[in-house]
Write a protein that holds these residues in place. Sequence first.
Motif, mmCIF file in Angstrom:
data_model
loop_
_atom_site.group_PDB
_atom_site.id
_atom_site.type_symbol
_atom_site.label_atom_id
_atom_site.label_comp_id
_atom_site.label_asym_id
_atom_site.label_seq_id
_atom_site.Cartn_x
_atom_site.Cartn_y
_atom_site.Cartn_z
ATOM 1 N N GLU A 118 -40.484 19.517 -31.416
ATOM 2 C CA GLU A 118 -40.005 18.713 -30.267
ATOM 3 C C GLU A 118 -40.303 17.216 -30.460
ATOM 4 O O GLU A 118 -39.638 16.219 -30.289
ATOM 5 N N ASN A 119 -41.574 17.096 -31.119
ATOM 6 C CA ASN A 119 -41.909 15.929 -31.630
ATOM 7 C C ASN A 119 -41.258 15.047 -32.760
ATOM 8 O O ASN A 119 -41.803 14.099 -33.331
ATOM 9 N N GLY A 120 -40.399 15.905 -33.336
ATOM 10 C CA GLY A 120 -39.766 15.440 -34.593
ATOM 11 C C GLY A 120 -40.414 15.814 -36.034
ATOM 12 O O GLY A 120 -39.870 15.525 -37.127
ATOM 13 N N ARG A 121 -41.454 16.466 -35.987
ATOM 14 C CA ARG A 121 -42.159 17.017 -37.214
ATOM 15 C C ARG A 121 -41.408 17.944 -37.806
ATOM 16 O O ARG A 121 -40.752 18.825 -37.242
ATOM 17 N N GLU A 150 -30.457 15.132 -36.027
ATOM 18 C CA GLU A 150 -29.030 14.313 -36.367
ATOM 19 C C GLU A 150 -29.193 13.983 -37.449
ATOM 20 O O GLU A 150 -28.049 13.912 -38.280
ATOM 21 N N TYR A 151 -30.291 13.458 -38.298
ATOM 22 C CA TYR A 151 -30.442 13.169 -39.443
ATOM 23 C C TYR A 151 -30.103 14.104 -40.597
ATOM 24 O O TYR A 151 -29.506 13.829 -41.358
ATOM 25 N N LEU A 152 -30.755 15.335 -40.400
ATOM 26 C CA LEU A 152 -30.360 16.600 -41.268
ATOM 27 C C LEU A 152 -29.131 16.898 -40.907
ATOM 28 O O LEU A 152 -28.321 17.376 -42.118
ATOM 29 N N SER A 192 -38.591 12.818 -32.382
ATOM 30 C CA SER A 192 -38.095 13.649 -31.520
ATOM 31 C C SER A 192 -37.002 14.926 -32.223
ATOM 32 O O SER A 192 -36.689 14.485 -33.397
ATOM 33 N N HIS A 193 -37.104 15.894 -31.762
ATOM 34 C CA HIS A 193 -36.285 16.916 -32.590
ATOM 35 C C HIS A 193 -34.855 16.532 -32.653
ATOM 36 O O HIS A 193 -34.109 16.666 -33.543
#
Length: 113
Positions: A105-108, A39-41, A33-34
């Motif tokens: 949106e899918n986290g890519r 959050e990671y970045l 997910s986005h």
Amino acid sequence: MINKEELDRYYTLSGKRKMLSRQFEEALPRFHSHANAREYLKSLFGEDLVYLGSQEDEEDDQIVYCYTIVHDRPGWEEGTRKMKETGYVSGSDFIHSSQDVQIYENGRIWMVY
């Protein structure tokens, strides 16, 4: 998983331009997910991950969230100030002060090089 302490090894220099390499993008974990990717970045770059806006990607039929990662804070702030005051910025210092990244949106994640 990449952590703050090892970030320097993923940077490359091209003239005055400091930017993250393709190896950084390849070493990122896969997100679903986005929100997870952001959050990671954010954990890696803190306030240097700056949200620019979002747009719809018609090919993928999903929202793309646009960010920039600031690599040269003084250059970026000066360029941002000039842009607000005059509506434009000349020279390459501002352009080379950050690196754009898109999170779907899918986290890519897609990095701009």
